[in-house]
Motif scaffolding. Structure first.
Motif, short mmCIF file in Angstrom:
data_model
loop_
_atom_site.label_atom_id
_atom_site.label_comp_id
_atom_site.label_asym_id
_atom_site.label_seq_id
_atom_site.Cartn_x
_atom_site.Cartn_y
_atom_site.Cartn_z
N LEU A 215 41.36 34.92 36.77
CA LEU A 215 41.81 35.88 37.76
C LEU A 215 41.10 35.69 39.10
O LEU A 215 41.70 35.85 40.17
CB LEU A 215 41.59 37.31 37.26
CG LEU A 215 42.47 37.78 36.11
CD1 LEU A 215 41.97 39.12 35.57
CD2 LEU A 215 43.93 37.90 36.55
N THR B 259 40.87 44.43 42.19
CA THR B 259 42.11 43.68 42.32
C THR B 259 42.36 43.38 43.80
O THR B 259 41.92 44.12 44.69
CB THR B 259 43.31 44.47 41.77
OG1 THR B 259 43.55 45.61 42.60
CG2 THR B 259 43.06 44.89 40.32
N GLU C 222 39.72 34.61 30.87
CA GLU C 222 40.80 35.30 31.58
C GLU C 222 40.32 35.89 32.89
O GLU C 222 41.03 35.86 33.90
CB GLU C 222 41.40 36.38 30.70
CG GLU C 222 42.16 35.89 29.49
CD GLU C 222 42.79 37.04 28.72
OE1 GLU C 222 43.61 37.77 29.32
OE2 GLU C 222 42.45 37.22 27.55
N LEU C 223 39.11 36.47 32.88
CA LEU C 223 38.58 37.05 34.11
C LEU C 223 38.24 35.95 35.11
O LEU C 223 38.50 36.10 36.31
CB LEU C 223 37.35 37.91 33.81
CG LEU C 223 36.75 38.64 35.01
CD1 LEU C 223 37.79 39.52 35.71
CD2 LEU C 223 35.56 39.49 34.58
N VAL D 44 40.62 46.33 35.27
CA VAL D 44 39.91 46.38 36.55
C VAL D 44 40.59 47.37 37.50
O VAL D 44 39.94 48.17 38.17
CB VAL D 44 39.83 44.98 37.20
CG1 VAL D 44 39.27 45.06 38.62
CG2 VAL D 44 38.97 44.05 36.35
N ALA D 45 41.91 47.35 37.51
CA ALA D 45 42.65 48.28 38.37
C ALA D 45 42.45 49.71 37.91
O ALA D 45 42.18 50.61 38.73
CB ALA D 45 44.14 47.92 38.36
N ARG E 263 43.55 36.88 42.14
CA ARG E 263 44.14 38.15 41.72
C ARG E 263 43.09 39.25 41.66
O ARG E 263 43.42 40.44 41.73
CB ARG E 263 44.85 37.99 40.39
CG ARG E 263 46.01 37.00 40.44
CD ARG E 263 46.81 37.04 39.15
NE ARG E 263 47.46 38.33 38.98
CZ ARG E 263 47.86 38.81 37.80
NH1 ARG E 263 47.65 38.10 36.70
NH2 ARG E 263 48.45 39.99 37.72
N VAL E 264 41.83 38.89 41.48
CA VAL E 264 40.71 39.82 41.66
C VAL E 264 39.71 39.15 42.58
O VAL E 264 39.65 37.91 42.67
CB VAL E 264 40.04 40.21 40.31
CG1 VAL E 264 41.02 40.87 39.38
CG2 VAL E 264 39.37 39.02 39.65
N PRO F 9 42.82 42.13 31.29
CA PRO F 9 41.65 42.34 32.16
C PRO F 9 41.99 42.83 33.56
O PRO F 9 41.32 43.73 34.08
CB PRO F 9 40.99 40.95 32.19
CG PRO F 9 41.36 40.35 30.87
CD PRO F 9 42.76 40.84 30.60
N ARG F 10 43.04 42.30 34.17
CA ARG F 10 43.37 42.75 35.52
C ARG F 10 43.76 44.22 35.53
O ARG F 10 43.39 44.97 36.44
CB ARG F 10 44.51 41.92 36.10
CG ARG F 10 44.82 42.26 37.56
CD ARG F 10 46.27 42.06 37.91
NE ARG F 10 46.57 42.74 39.16
CZ ARG F 10 46.89 44.04 39.25
NH1 ARG F 10 46.94 44.79 38.16
NH2 ARG F 10 47.13 44.58 40.43
N ASP F 11 44.52 44.63 34.53
CA ASP F 11 44.94 46.04 34.46
C ASP F 11 43.74 46.96 34.23
O ASP F 11 43.71 48.08 34.74
CB ASP F 11 45.97 46.22 33.35
CG ASP F 11 47.27 45.48 33.63
OD1 ASP F 11 47.55 45.21 34.82
OD2 ASP F 11 47.99 45.14 32.67
#
Length: 360
Positions: free
Chosen positions: A64, A84, A60-61, A31-32, A69-70, A27-29
């Motif tokens: 973050l 992010t 997971e979101l 969003v980036a 991290r987000v 998920p973070r990747d």
């Protein structure tokens, strides 16, 4: 110069937006890669990622967000985005003038003659204690010295422009309510936002990142997505590393040389998008995704359904049921796919408790 018609642009956009086939990204990747997700309505990014990722666990979101991290903040177009932490720190200063300009466009008369530096200093002093404040609380605190000025105007100016802030959890967590409460980015992340780069390296990076997630696109599209007026200089500096096309309306489109541009005949699966999704709003010319007659649904906060890659209906979820309102007639095959994908969405939103779908 090669001309790309709307279908070719549609497939390219779907590929960049992770909507042509599910992406095997964390998920973070994601969003980036997407340069953030629109997040005015706190639960919408969860649907946005569910529609794009091969396997998405909403927890997971949420993790973050709580792990910092987000973050949720005003940025592109002065709308709330989920981004992010690294992108917020790098991009916030580049958006500063635009954020202030848009706030003043609403409250110029009330703020006329006010020392904005002094207002910002008072706002920071209120937040320096480390206690998160709502916009109303922050506005009321600084309004004591400014009789006749509405606390709303003051609060919105502070959190929307003058002080780089983030909205704190529990707002934005999966199935969790919560008022919008703010702290400075530096307090929440423990790092200061990056200063403006003299050579506008941030502007060039924004153009590259936008094209990777949205291209091919015109400079007007980049401006519509970001809200920034000064990116033509960044585009000019990058021209040697970009390729050019034209659309059927004659506009020049720019792109990264190695970015995906799939065959226009590649099938596009049904996708359910959340409200205000940038796959639709991220362009000045949205004809690659939505017909002009239906353009209004994207800015009215309607959740839309993509069929063959284009906006073909709207949807809402009530209880365990997803209701689809068509904007055109569906073929039998399209109805079957809508029912199957809609059932999966209903199950996701109800934690497996339901899978009902209705096509009105």
């Amino acid at each position: 110069m090669v001309v790309l018609d709307d279908r070719a642009l549609n497939r390219a956009s779907l590929a960049r937006q992770l909507l042509l086939e599910p992406a095997a990204l964390a998920p973070r990747d994601a969003v980036a890669h997407l340069c953030g997700l629109q997040a005015q309505q706190p639960q919408e990014p969860f649907v946005g990622l569910w529609s794009r990722l091969r396997a998405f666990d909403p927890a997971e979101l949420s993790d973050l967000l709580t792990a910092k991290r987000v973050v949720r903040t005003h940025l592109m177009r002065r709308t709330i985005h989920l981004l992010t932490a690294e992108d917020v720190l790098a991009w916030r200063t580049r958006h500063e003038a635009m954020l202030l300009q848009r706030v003043l466009g609403v409250y110029r008369r009330e703020l006329s003659g006010m020392d904005l530096d002094e207002l910002a200093a008072e706002g920071r002093e209120v937040l320096d204690g480390g206690e998160a404040r709502s916009m109303a609380e922050l506005g009321a605190a600084v309004a004591r010295n400014r009789p006749g000025i509405s606390p709303r105007a003051l609060g919105e100016t502070l959190v929307g422009a003058l002080i780089p802030v983030v909205q704190l959890p529990p707002r934005g967590l999966w199935r969790t309510g919560g008022a919008a409460r703010y702290l400075p980015i530096s307090t929440w992340l423990g790092r200061e936002v990056e200063p403006a780069s003299p050579d506008d390296g941030v502007g060039r990076e924004l153009v590259r990142r936008y094209l990777a997630a949205f291209g091919p696109a015109a400079t007007a599209d980049i401006r519509a997505w970001s809200g920034l007026a000064g990116l033509p200089d960044a585009v000019k500096a990058l021209r040697a590393e970009l390729v050019s096309f034209r659309d059927v309306r004659g506009r020049e489109l720019l792109d990264l040389p190695d970015a995906p541009r799939p065959d226009p005949d590649v099938p596009a699966p049904v996708r359910f998008l959340p409200a205000f999704d940038n796959a639709v709003l991220g362009y000045q010319d949205r004809s690659r995704v939505v017909d002009d007659e239906h353009r209004g649904v994207s800015v009215a906060g309607e959740r839309v359904v993509l069929v063959d890659g284009r906006v073909a209906g709207t949807w809402r979820c009530t209880g365990d049921t997803v209701d689809i309102a068509p904007l055109r007639r569906f073929s039998r095959r399209e109805r079957t796919e809508l029912l199957e994908r809609g059932a999966a969405l209903a199950a996701f939103l109800s934690d497996g408790a339901g899978d009902r779908v209705r096509i009105e």
